[in-house]
Design a protein around this motif. Structure first.
Motif, PDB file in Angstrom:
ATOM      1  N   LEU B  51      -4.821 155.008 -54.082  1.00 44.65           N
ATOM      2  CA  LEU B  51      -5.097 155.054 -52.638  1.00 44.65           C
ATOM      3  C   LEU B  51      -6.171 156.090 -52.302  1.00 44.65           C
ATOM      4  N   ARG B  52      -6.387 157.042 -53.198  1.00 44.91           N
ATOM      5  CA  ARG B  52      -7.422 158.054 -52.948  1.00 44.91           C
ATOM      6  C   ARG B  52      -8.816 157.455 -53.083  1.00 44.91           C
ATOM      7  N   LYS B  53      -8.883 156.324 -53.790  1.00 43.54           N
ATOM      8  CA  LYS B  53     -10.185 155.718 -54.014  1.00 43.54           C
ATOM      9  C   LYS B  53     -10.453 154.545 -53.079  1.00 43.54           C
ATOM     10  N   CYS B  54      -9.395 154.048 -52.447  1.00 33.65           N
ATOM     11  CA  CYS B  54      -9.572 152.872 -51.595  1.00 33.65           C
ATOM     12  C   CYS B  54     -10.348 153.258 -50.344  1.00 33.65           C
ATOM     13  N   VAL B  55     -11.458 152.540 -50.087  1.00 31.58           N
ATOM     14  CA  VAL B  55     -12.263 152.847 -48.910  1.00 31.58           C
ATOM     15  C   VAL B  55     -11.993 151.868 -47.773  1.00 31.58           C
ATOM     16  N   GLY B  56     -11.077 150.936 -47.993  1.00 29.46           N
ATOM     17  CA  GLY B  56     -10.727 150.007 -46.922  1.00 29.46           C
ATOM     18  C   GLY B  56     -11.790 148.968 -46.647  1.00 29.46           C
ATOM     19  N   CYS B  57     -12.515 148.550 -47.672  1.00 31.11           N
ATOM     20  CA  CYS B  57     -13.611 147.593 -47.450  1.00 31.11           C
ATOM     21  C   CYS B  57     -13.102 146.165 -47.356  1.00 31.11           C
ATOM     22  N   SER B  58     -11.848 145.931 -47.815  1.00 34.68           N
ATOM     23  CA  SER B  58     -11.245 144.592 -47.794  1.00 34.68           C
ATOM     24  C   SER B  58     -11.959 143.578 -48.688  1.00 34.68           C
ATOM     25  N   ALA B  59     -12.776 144.053 -49.612  1.00 34.01           N
ATOM     26  CA  ALA B  59     -13.426 143.124 -50.549  1.00 34.01           C
ATOM     27  C   ALA B  59     -12.370 142.395 -51.382  1.00 34.01           C
ATOM     28  N   CYS B  60     -11.286 143.072 -51.697  1.00 30.83           N
ATOM     29  CA  CYS B  60     -10.229 142.430 -52.496  1.00 30.83           C
ATOM     30  C   CYS B  60      -9.596 141.277 -51.720  1.00 30.83           C
ATOM     31  N   THR B  61      -9.388 141.493 -50.405  1.00 29.71           N
ATOM     32  CA  THR B  61      -8.797 140.448 -49.565  1.00 29.71           C
ATOM     33  C   THR B  61      -9.682 139.209 -49.578  1.00 29.71           C
ATOM     34  N   ILE B  62     -10.982 139.460 -49.420  1.00 28.87           N
ATOM     35  CA  ILE B  62     -11.927 138.341 -49.377  1.00 28.87           C
ATOM     36  C   ILE B  62     -12.015 137.652 -50.738  1.00 28.87           C
ATOM     37  N   ALA B  63     -12.117 138.449 -51.800  1.00 27.25           N
ATOM     38  CA  ALA B  63     -12.207 137.865 -53.139  1.00 27.25           C
ATOM     39  C   ALA B  63     -10.985 137.000 -53.420  1.00 27.25           C
ATOM     40  N   CYS B  64      -9.834 137.460 -52.965  1.00 28.59           N
ATOM     41  CA  CYS B  64      -8.585 136.723 -53.173  1.00 28.59           C
ATOM     42  C   CYS B  64      -8.622 135.401 -52.422  1.00 28.59           C
ATOM     43  N   ILE B  65      -9.100 135.447 -51.171  1.00 37.97           N
ATOM     44  CA  ILE B  65      -9.184 134.225 -50.358  1.00 37.97           C
ATOM     45  C   ILE B  65     -10.123 133.223 -51.018  1.00 37.97           C
ATOM     46  N   VAL B  66     -11.258 133.741 -51.535  1.00 37.11           N
ATOM     47  CA  VAL B  66     -12.233 132.861 -52.164  1.00 37.11           C
ATOM     48  C   VAL B  66     -11.668 132.283 -53.463  1.00 37.11           C
ATOM     49  N   GLU B  67     -11.065 133.154 -54.266  1.00 32.86           N
ATOM     50  CA  GLU B  67     -10.547 132.725 -55.567  1.00 32.86           C
ATOM     51  C   GLU B  67      -9.461 131.656 -55.409  1.00 32.86           C
ATOM     52  N   ASN B  68      -8.552 131.895 -54.462  1.00 28.22           N
ATOM     53  CA  ASN B  68      -7.404 130.998 -54.327  1.00 28.22           C
ATOM     54  C   ASN B  68      -7.578 129.972 -53.217  1.00 28.22           C
ATOM     55  N   LYS B  69      -8.765 129.930 -52.602  1.00 26.48           N
ATOM     56  CA  LYS B  69      -9.096 128.972 -51.536  1.00 26.48           C
ATOM     57  C   LYS B  69      -8.043 129.007 -50.430  1.00 26.48           C
ATOM     58  N   LEU B  70      -7.753 130.205 -49.940  1.00 27.79           N
ATOM     59  CA  LEU B  70      -6.667 130.347 -48.975  1.00 27.79           C
ATOM     60  C   LEU B  70      -7.089 129.895 -47.575  1.00 27.79           C
ATOM     61  N   PRO B  71      -6.280 129.072 -46.940  1.00 27.45           N
ATOM     62  CA  PRO B  71      -6.565 128.649 -45.561  1.00 27.45           C
ATOM     63  C   PRO B  71      -6.192 129.759 -44.575  1.00 27.45           C
ATOM     64  N   PRO B  72      -6.599 129.645 -43.315  1.00 26.50           N
ATOM     65  CA  PRO B  72      -6.218 130.664 -42.339  1.00 26.50           C
ATOM     66  C   PRO B  72      -4.695 130.798 -42.262  1.00 26.50           C
ATOM     67  N   GLY B  73      -4.239 132.012 -42.080  1.00 26.61           N
ATOM     68  CA  GLY B  73      -2.793 132.249 -41.968  1.00 26.61           C
ATOM     69  C   GLY B  73      -2.142 132.579 -43.288  1.00 26.61           C
ATOM     70  N   VAL B  74      -2.810 132.273 -44.386  1.00 29.00           N
ATOM     71  CA  VAL B  74      -2.241 132.590 -45.696  1.00 29.00           C
ATOM     72  C   VAL B  74      -2.946 133.827 -46.229  1.00 29.00           C
ATOM     73  N   ALA B  75      -2.174 134.873 -46.503  1.00 26.80           N
ATOM     74  CA  ALA B  75      -2.767 136.118 -46.998  1.00 26.80           C
ATOM     75  C   ALA B  75      -1.981 136.581 -48.205  1.00 26.80           C
ATOM     76  N   TYR B  76      -2.669 136.757 -49.323  1.00 26.07           N
ATOM     77  CA  TYR B  76      -2.010 137.254 -50.531  1.00 26.07           C
ATOM     78  C   TYR B  76      -2.145 138.759 -50.645  1.00 26.07           C
ATOM     79  N   ARG B  77      -3.293 139.255 -50.184  1.00 29.16           N
ATOM     80  CA  ARG B  77      -3.568 140.658 -50.417  1.00 29.16           C
ATOM     81  C   ARG B  77      -4.296 141.279 -49.223  1.00 29.16           C
ATOM     82  N   PRO B  78      -3.563 141.469 -48.130  1.00 27.49           N
ATOM     83  CA  PRO B  78      -4.188 142.171 -47.005  1.00 27.49           C
ATOM     84  C   PRO B  78      -4.323 143.654 -47.334  1.00 27.49           C
ATOM     85  N   VAL B  79      -5.217 144.317 -46.649  1.00 30.33           N
ATOM     86  CA  VAL B  79      -5.295 145.774 -46.748  1.00 30.33           C
ATOM     87  C   VAL B  79      -4.747 146.336 -45.441  1.00 30.33           C
TER      88      VAL B  79
END
Lengths: 363, 263
Positions: B51-79
């Protein structure tokens, strides 16, 4: 009386049209227009389901007073109570069926059951209850079917078929029916307690939701079931009960009203226990849910609809108009209808409090 | 002549000492290669989030949505974002929240049709073809790690999409790409799974099988996300979760989460 019945028909037709549109939308658009949001996955359907299944259990347990315990004062409404139980169970099952994301796989509930899940138990308990209810209703109505089957119209043909050839209405045969009814009614009592207590437990066991996670939850479900079922029967008996206007009819309505009133007060006491202990012990998520109910944007549902129209007004009516079947029936109707909000106030506030800080904004 | 990472770092940072540690991603990639050679029941996937390194950019959230083709309302990894203090003394705290892949998962017990289960490698999986979409598991998860796929699309409610009553909304081509969760190509078709199902983070099982790190891990710009096999004592992640500054979310629920936070 005729006017009241006409009004009820009007409400039923309007409701049917609205419901038919909703059904179309459900099948055409699936869950698109339900918009639960990511973190509040249950809503009106689950609320309607636990409400109606409670009404069913309550109505059934009142029929059991007649068939299992032989309470003479209610003898005439045994059939009506059973019928109410069947109808409300059917609608409840339909509600929860529509709520499924993949209703076409509902069969898996029976054939791939996980008995480690309360929901797995529910389907089997409902199935057993449904079979018992239909059988019991058949025994209760067999005499009437035989009497009707002499008619020449469609009703005569239908009732003739429904006797399934059992047209013996001698005193012996009717005594046998009564015996079956007693056995079925007696088996039904623990079954009704099990399935409705089970629905309560379905919520009660969820450790992640402190608002639900209480040993009192199944008990409140049961008392609420008896209260709402009894209250609805008070009204239904007033409108559709046999020998309308007779002193016997009047006595039955007033007696049912007293049962509903007692159960309502008991239910309010349980509610007090739940809320006072929850608020005092101040477990954050529990308190957050309760504050949402008591002071949140939908506080009017609790104070106005539930406490006002569902508790205070009916109690006043039943005290001031204790001898008037009409007003007692109206009080029953108010209790029964507003009880839906009690169920909604169980489902939604338990989910509406974010489980983790900051979750609400996350997408 | 190819340039190594180390040489590149030394080129950019003039004072970088000889033997600058390699990028954690390179190390974790090597760890992963070792792990997938082992039988499935001997891998113990864990994730560690610094958590000391997390800058809150939400790139992981987006990468996850792209990787798993998530539709709106489905969130695997929110920040999750938390604001601390009042203006002008304000700071923000970020907590990425994947599925905790609990050792005692409350979501698995409540499933009425045995559609979700704990795999031998510790991942909590959903069998999309078995799930009836009752959403009981969503209510039972203490971390809200499961969401429901109600079949929404990104252009719902925008001009040019038909009203809900007249038919299904417009579907963009990027929404029709298959998701490869659990190693199966899930074509996005109306009424086909995973629509109508509960969905959750599964540490990108399909990527792991191919020797790739989860999408969130690869994409984390701050290198705050670590992933690997805890049973391999030489792995980077095994060392990290043994450090004293480690914590897990809602430890008191007894869920035994497999996601660790370094604080």
């Amino acid at each position: 009386m005729k006017k009241l019945e006409q009004l009820l028909w009007l409400i039923a037709i309007v409701g049917f049209v609205a419901g038919a549109y909703g059904l179309y939308d459900r099948f055409a658009n699936g869950h698109l227009n339900v918009s639960y949001g990511s973190y509040i996955p249950w809503g009106l359907w689950i609320g309607a389901y636990i409400y109606l299944v409670g009404v069913s259990a309550g109505a059934f347990l009142i029929s059991a007073l007649v068939y299992a315990f032989g309470v003479k004062r209610l003898e005439k409404i045994g059939k009506l109570a059973l019928f109410t139980a069947v109808v409300s169970l059917a609608i409840a099952m339909f509600s929860v069926f529509l709520d499924l994301g993949r209703p076409e796989r509902a069969w898996r509930l029976m054939f791939a059951t996980n008995f480690g899940s309360m929901m797995g138990w529910m389907i089997w308990l409902y199935a057993a209850y449904f079979v018992l209810l239909v059988t019991e209703l058949w025994f209760a109505l067999r005499g009437d079917f035989v009497a009707w089957s002499n008619r020449k119209d469609f009703a005569g043909k239908l009732t003739g078929f429904l006797t399934f050839g059992q047209k013996d209405v001698s005193a012996n045969a009717l005594a046998r029916d009564k015996k079956f009814l007693r056995v079925l009614g007696t088996i039904g009592v623990p079954l009704a307690i099990a399935f409705h207590g089970g629905v309560g437990a379905l919520f009660g066991v969820v450790g992640a939701r402190p608002y639900w996670n209480s040993g009192l939850t199944p008990i409140m479900f049961l008392v609420g079931a008896l209260c709402s079922g009894g209250a609805l029967l008070t009204f239904v008996t007033f409108v559709f009960g046999p020998n309308h206007g007779s002193s016997e009819h009047k006595e039955t309505v007033l007696f049912l009203g007293k049962i509903a009133l007692g159960l309502l007060m008991f239910d309010v006491m349980l509610e007090w226990a739940e809320y006072s202990i929850g608020l005092y012990s101040a477990i954050p998520a529990d308190v957050a849910s309760m504050k949402l109910v008591l002071f949140g944007p939908y506080a009017w549902v609790f104070w106005g609809v539930h406490i006002g129209l569902g508790v205070v007004v009916p109690i006043l009516l039943m005290f001031w108009q204790a001898k008037s079947p009409f007003w007692v029936a109206m009080a029953g109707l108010l209790i029964a209808v507003t009880f839906f909000t009690v169920r909604l106030n169980i489902v939604i506030p338990g989910l509406a409090v974010p489980e983790m800080q900051g979750l609400g904004e996350a997408k | 002549m190819p340039v190594t990472t180390q040489e590149l770092v030394q080129f950019i940072v003039a004072d970088a000492p000889v033997g600058t540690p390699e990028d954690p991603l390179v190390r974790m990639q090597e760890d992963l290669k070792r792990a997938i050679k082992k039988p499935e029941n001997q891998r113990h996937w864990v994730m560690a989030l610094d958590l000391r390194k997390c800058v809150g950019c939400s790139a992981c959230t987006i990468a996850c949505i792209v990787e798993n083709k998530l539709p709106p309302g489905v969130a695997y990894r929110p920040v999750l974002e938390e604001e601390i203090g009042t203006y002008p003394n304000v700071t923000r705290r970020f907590v990425p929240r994947p599925c905790m892949q609990c050792d005692n998962p409350p979501c698995v017990n409540v499933c009425p049709v045995n559609a979700t289960y704990k795999r031998p490698d510790g991942i909590v999986a959903i069998n999309y073809e078995d799930c009836i979409g009752c959403r009981y598991c969503l209510t039972a998860c203490p971390y809200s790690a499961r969401t429901f796929d109600s079949g929404r699309h990104y252009l719902d409610g925008t001009p040019g999409t038909p009203a809900a009553i007249t038919g299904r909304p417009k579907v963009e081509s990027y929404e029709k790409l298959p998701a490869y969760e659990y190693g199966i190509a899930w074509e996005r078709k109306a009424g086909a799974s995973p629509e109508g199902n509960a969905r959750k983070c599964q540490f990108c099982t399909h990527r792991l099988n191919a020797g790739m790190l989860p999408a969130c891990t690869t994409t984390c710009i701050g290198r705050a996300t670590y992933f690997g096999d805890a049973s391999d004592h030489d792995s980077l992640v095994a060392g990290l979760i043994a450090s004293p500054n480690v914590m897990r979310l809602k430890e008191e629920m007894g869920t035994e989460p497999k996601v660790y936070y370094l604080v």
